[in-house]
Design a protein around this motif. Structure first.
Motif, PDB file in Angstrom:
ATOM      1  N   MET A 236      -3.304  44.266  70.734  1.00 18.11           N
ATOM      2  CA  MET A 236      -3.254  43.504  71.995  1.00 18.11           C
ATOM      3  C   MET A 236      -2.682  44.408  73.098  1.00 18.11           C
ATOM      4  O   MET A 236      -3.359  45.314  73.527  1.00 18.11           O
ATOM      5  CB  MET A 236      -2.482  42.206  71.786  1.00 18.11           C
ATOM      6  N   ASP A 237      -1.415  44.216  73.510  1.00 12.88           N
ATOM      7  CA  ASP A 237      -0.914  45.020  74.640  1.00 12.88           C
ATOM      8  C   ASP A 237      -0.331  46.374  74.225  1.00 12.88           C
ATOM      9  O   ASP A 237      -0.026  47.202  75.076  1.00 12.88           O
ATOM     10  CB  ASP A 237       0.145  44.227  75.428  1.00 12.88           C
ATOM     11  N   ASN A 238      -0.104  46.550  72.940  1.00 17.62           N
ATOM     12  CA  ASN A 238       0.422  47.820  72.420  1.00 17.62           C
ATOM     13  C   ASN A 238       1.695  48.252  73.144  1.00 17.62           C
ATOM     14  O   ASN A 238       1.757  49.342  73.714  1.00 17.62           O
ATOM     15  CB  ASN A 238      -0.662  48.908  72.521  1.00 17.62           C
TER      16      ASN A 238
ATOM     17  N   HIS B 277      -3.490  29.001  80.932  1.00 18.88           N
ATOM     18  CA  HIS B 277      -3.428  28.767  79.492  1.00 18.88           C
ATOM     19  C   HIS B 277      -2.425  29.677  78.796  1.00 18.88           C
ATOM     20  O   HIS B 277      -1.608  29.194  78.020  1.00 18.88           O
ATOM     21  CB  HIS B 277      -4.826  28.838  78.874  1.00 18.88           C
ATOM     22  N   LYS B 278      -2.459  30.952  79.076  1.00 14.12           N
ATOM     23  CA  LYS B 278      -1.567  31.808  78.274  1.00 14.12           C
ATOM     24  C   LYS B 278      -0.102  31.542  78.614  1.00 14.12           C
ATOM     25  O   LYS B 278       0.765  31.722  77.779  1.00 14.12           O
ATOM     26  CB  LYS B 278      -1.949  33.293  78.363  1.00 14.12           C
ATOM     27  N   THR B 279       0.173  31.100  79.837  1.00 18.00           N
ATOM     28  CA  THR B 279       1.582  30.924  80.230  1.00 18.00           C
ATOM     29  C   THR B 279       1.959  29.488  80.580  1.00 18.00           C
ATOM     30  O   THR B 279       2.939  28.950  80.068  1.00 18.00           O
ATOM     31  CB  THR B 279       1.911  31.854  81.417  1.00 18.00           C
TER      32      THR B 279
ATOM     33  N   GLY C 278      13.807  44.463  80.479  1.00 18.69           N
ATOM     34  CA  GLY C 278      13.859  44.667  79.025  1.00 18.69           C
ATOM     35  C   GLY C 278      12.503  45.020  78.446  1.00 18.69           C
ATOM     36  O   GLY C 278      12.284  44.917  77.232  1.00 18.69           O
ATOM     37  N   LYS C 279      11.576  45.395  79.311  1.00 16.14           N
ATOM     38  CA  LYS C 279      10.236  45.800  78.846  1.00 16.14           C
ATOM     39  C   LYS C 279       9.682  46.779  79.875  1.00 16.14           C
ATOM     40  O   LYS C 279      10.187  46.866  81.005  1.00 16.14           O
ATOM     41  CB  LYS C 279       9.327  44.573  78.671  1.00 16.14           C
ATOM     42  N   LYS C 280       8.628  47.470  79.464  1.00  8.74           N
ATOM     43  CA  LYS C 280       8.036  48.498  80.312  1.00  8.74           C
ATOM     44  C   LYS C 280       7.413  47.885  81.569  1.00  8.74           C
ATOM     45  O   LYS C 280       6.884  46.776  81.510  1.00  8.74           O
ATOM     46  CB  LYS C 280       6.925  49.143  79.471  1.00  8.74           C
TER      47      LYS C 280
ATOM     48  N   PHE D   3       5.246  31.467  87.660  1.00  5.32           N
ATOM     49  CA  PHE D   3       6.051  32.328  86.796  1.00  5.32           C
ATOM     50  C   PHE D   3       5.239  33.539  86.322  1.00  5.32           C
ATOM     51  O   PHE D   3       5.724  34.670  86.316  1.00  5.32           O
ATOM     52  CB  PHE D   3       6.529  31.505  85.592  1.00  5.32           C
ATOM     53  N   GLN D   4       3.983  33.307  85.950  1.00 11.26           N
ATOM     54  CA  GLN D   4       3.148  34.411  85.465  1.00 11.26           C
ATOM     55  C   GLN D   4       2.770  35.350  86.613  1.00 11.26           C
ATOM     56  O   GLN D   4       2.739  36.570  86.439  1.00 11.26           O
ATOM     57  CB  GLN D   4       1.907  33.874  84.752  1.00 11.26           C
ATOM     58  N   ILE D   5       2.512  34.788  87.809  1.00 17.05           N
ATOM     59  CA  ILE D   5       2.193  35.663  88.951  1.00 17.05           C
ATOM     60  C   ILE D   5       3.410  36.539  89.262  1.00 17.05           C
ATOM     61  O   ILE D   5       3.300  37.740  89.508  1.00 17.05           O
ATOM     62  CB  ILE D   5       1.757  34.843  90.188  1.00 17.05           C
TER      63      ILE D   5
ATOM     64  N   TYR E  19       8.526  48.141  73.843  1.00 22.87           N
ATOM     65  CA  TYR E  19       9.816  47.483  74.112  1.00 22.87           C
ATOM     66  C   TYR E  19       9.615  46.038  74.530  1.00 22.87           C
ATOM     67  O   TYR E  19       8.675  45.708  75.252  1.00 22.87           O
ATOM     68  CB  TYR E  19      10.592  48.241  75.214  1.00 22.87           C
ATOM     69  N   ARG E  20      10.531  45.195  74.076  1.00 22.94           N
ATOM     70  CA  ARG E  20      10.497  43.759  74.401  1.00 22.94           C
ATOM     71  C   ARG E  20      11.925  43.265  74.311  1.00 22.94           C
ATOM     72  O   ARG E  20      12.622  43.547  73.349  1.00 22.94           O
ATOM     73  CB  ARG E  20       9.596  43.054  73.382  1.00 22.94           C
ATOM     74  N   ARG E  21      12.340  42.525  75.279  1.00 22.42           N
ATOM     75  CA  ARG E  21      13.692  41.964  75.312  1.00 22.42           C
ATOM     76  C   ARG E  21      14.738  43.072  75.112  1.00 22.42           C
ATOM     77  O   ARG E  21      15.729  42.912  74.399  1.00 22.42           O
ATOM     78  CB  ARG E  21      13.842  40.856  74.251  1.00 22.42           C
TER      79      ARG E  21
HETATM   80  C1  GPP Z   1      -1.453  34.070  71.152  1.00 22.37           C
HETATM   81  C2  GPP Z   1      -0.704  35.054  71.948  1.00 22.37           C
HETATM   82  C3  GPP Z   1      -0.517  36.395  71.331  1.00 22.37           C
HETATM   83  C4  GPP Z   1      -0.246  34.710  73.167  1.00 22.37           C
HETATM   84  C5  GPP Z   1       0.544  35.566  74.117  1.00 22.37           C
HETATM   85  C6  GPP Z   1       0.824  34.813  75.379  1.00 22.37           C
HETATM   86  C7  GPP Z   1       1.607  35.536  76.435  1.00 22.37           C
HETATM   87  C8  GPP Z   1       2.148  34.700  77.510  1.00 22.37           C
HETATM   88  C9  GPP Z   1       1.815  36.874  76.443  1.00 22.37           C
HETATM   89  C10 GPP Z   1       2.586  37.610  77.459  1.00 22.37           C
HETATM   90  O1  GPP Z   1       1.856  37.801  78.615  1.00 22.37           O
HETATM   91  P1  GPP Z   1       1.923  39.187  79.378  1.00 22.37           P
HETATM   92  O2  GPP Z   1       1.323  40.261  78.531  1.00 22.37           O
HETATM   93  O3  GPP Z   1       1.376  38.984  80.727  1.00 22.37           O
HETATM   94  O4  GPP Z   1       3.506  39.357  79.502  1.00 22.37           O
HETATM   95  P2  GPP Z   1       4.451  40.574  79.199  1.00 22.37           P
HETATM   96  O5  GPP Z   1       4.538  41.298  80.506  1.00 22.37           O
HETATM   97  O6  GPP Z   1       5.789  39.926  78.866  1.00 22.37           O
HETATM   98  O7  GPP Z   1       3.893  41.351  78.049  1.00 22.37           O
END
Ligand code: GPP
Ligand code: IPE
Length: 305
Positions: free
Chosen positions: A97-99, A189-191, A244-246, A227-229, A102-104
């Motif tokens: 997916m995003d490969n 949907h995703k967020t 806490g992420k790239k 929030f997603q925008i 770092y997270r959190r």
């Molecule tokens: C079924 C799955 C795997 C759903 C993932 C949903 C989601 C909101 C991912 C993060 O989005 P993003 O990639 O825009 O955010 P970030 O910047 O935190 O990676």
């Protein structure tokens, strides 16, 4: 960040603390499961994060019910949505997916435990969320009828018609041109869908009527989109340490985002407009105590992490 938000930051920290206390209790040491799987689940659950979705469950329960009793009854549901959200981030970070590394503020799950265990940790967190909802009814904290509605909506908003569908569209969009309409579908949907679920589930525990549930849904939809925008804006302008992420991840992956289509300033204006629309929905709902939901909306527009 401006001190005008000190009060709502404290409130959100209190809600997050209630959830933190229960999150690991929901993963008991007595489980007979392979240790690497348990460690991989605990690693991401305990990595922190804003705990926004569970806080929305508790805040909505309190806003509708008018006191903290409803919020306390909603704690298992708050944990359930954080389990689902955490699974989604583990899977989102995978190489397929995003490969991301770092997270959190920590290495991503697959970087520490390997891809197979990261996938399985996500699977287990997802599955366990439904157990938590059932247990909330079994322990008498919420009614069986409420648990039924909540499980049905959890499946709906987290599944193919909700978050998973949005993520699939996001993955497909990476490979071709994405229109505004497609982008809105992805973000909603995703967020938004997990945020909508959180507000409605909290509302159900607080005994909201159908009209109030529909208005909580409108609040969640608009806040989730905003929030997603904002997340996309912060990917371009934010501080990786704070986040806490790239950063710059969307540009590297050639993702089409709101800032890409509209520019940063217009995206910020849209975030403000969606926030106002969210607040109007809450005001129209005539909740017992709407104040905190209004303050959270204002706070989120100004977040920097
Ligand atoms: C079924 C799955 C795997 C759903 C993932 C949903 C989601 C909101 C991912 C993060 O989005 P993003 O990639 O825009 O955010 P970030 O910047 O935190 O990676
Ligand atoms: C939908 C998005 C933007 C994914 C990250 O969500 P959060 O920003 O709520 O992540 P945590 O604080 O839970 O890590």
């Amino acid at each position: 960040m401006d001190d005008q938000f000190a009060g709502i930051r404290t409130y959100l920290a209190e809600l997050a603390a209630k959830v933190e206390a229960e999150l690991t209790r929901a993963l008991p040491a007595s489980w007979d499961v392979p240790q690497p799987l348990r460690d991989a689940m605990a690693y991401s659950l305990e990595a922190g994060g804003k705990r926004l979705r569970p806080s929305f469950v508790l805040a909505a329960a309190e806003a509708v019910g008018g006191d903290k009793a409803a919020a306390n009854a909603a704690i298992p549901i708050a944990c359930a949505i954080e389990y689902i959200h955490t699974y989604s981030l583990i899977h989102d970070d995978l190489p397929a997916m995003d490969n991301d590394d770092y997270r959190r503020g920590k290495l991503t799950n697959h970087k520490v435990f390997g891809e197979a265990m990261a996938i399985l940790a996500g699977d287990s967190l997802l599955t366990h969320a439904f157990y938590l909802v059932a247990q909330a009814a079994r322990s008498g904290g919420i009614s069986a009828a409420a648990a039924l509605d909540i499980s049905e909506e959890l499946s709906y908003f987290a599944g193919a018609r909700g978050m998973v569908g949005g993520q699939a569209a996001d993955m497909l969009g990476e490979q071709g041109v994405t229109t505004m309409q497609e982008l809105e579908y992805i973000h909603l949907h995703k967020t938004s869908d997990l945020i909508v679920f959180s507000l409605k589930a909290g509302g159900r525990v607080g005994k909201a009527d159908d009209r109030q549930l529909a208005l909580l849904e409108a609040y969640g939809r608009n806040i989730g989109l905003a929030f997603q925008i904002q997340d996309d804006i912060l990917d371009l302008t934010g501080d990786a340490q704070k986040l806490g992420k790239k950063t710059q991840s969307d540009v590297e992956q050639k993702k089409v985002t709101y800032p890409y289509l509209l520019g940063i300033e217009e995206s910020r204006t849209l975030v403000e407009r969606l926030t106002q629309e969210a607040k109007s929905a809450v005001l129209e709902a005539e909740l017992a105590a709407p104040g905190k939901l209004l303050e959270i909306a204002d706070y989120l527009v100004h977040r920097d992490h």
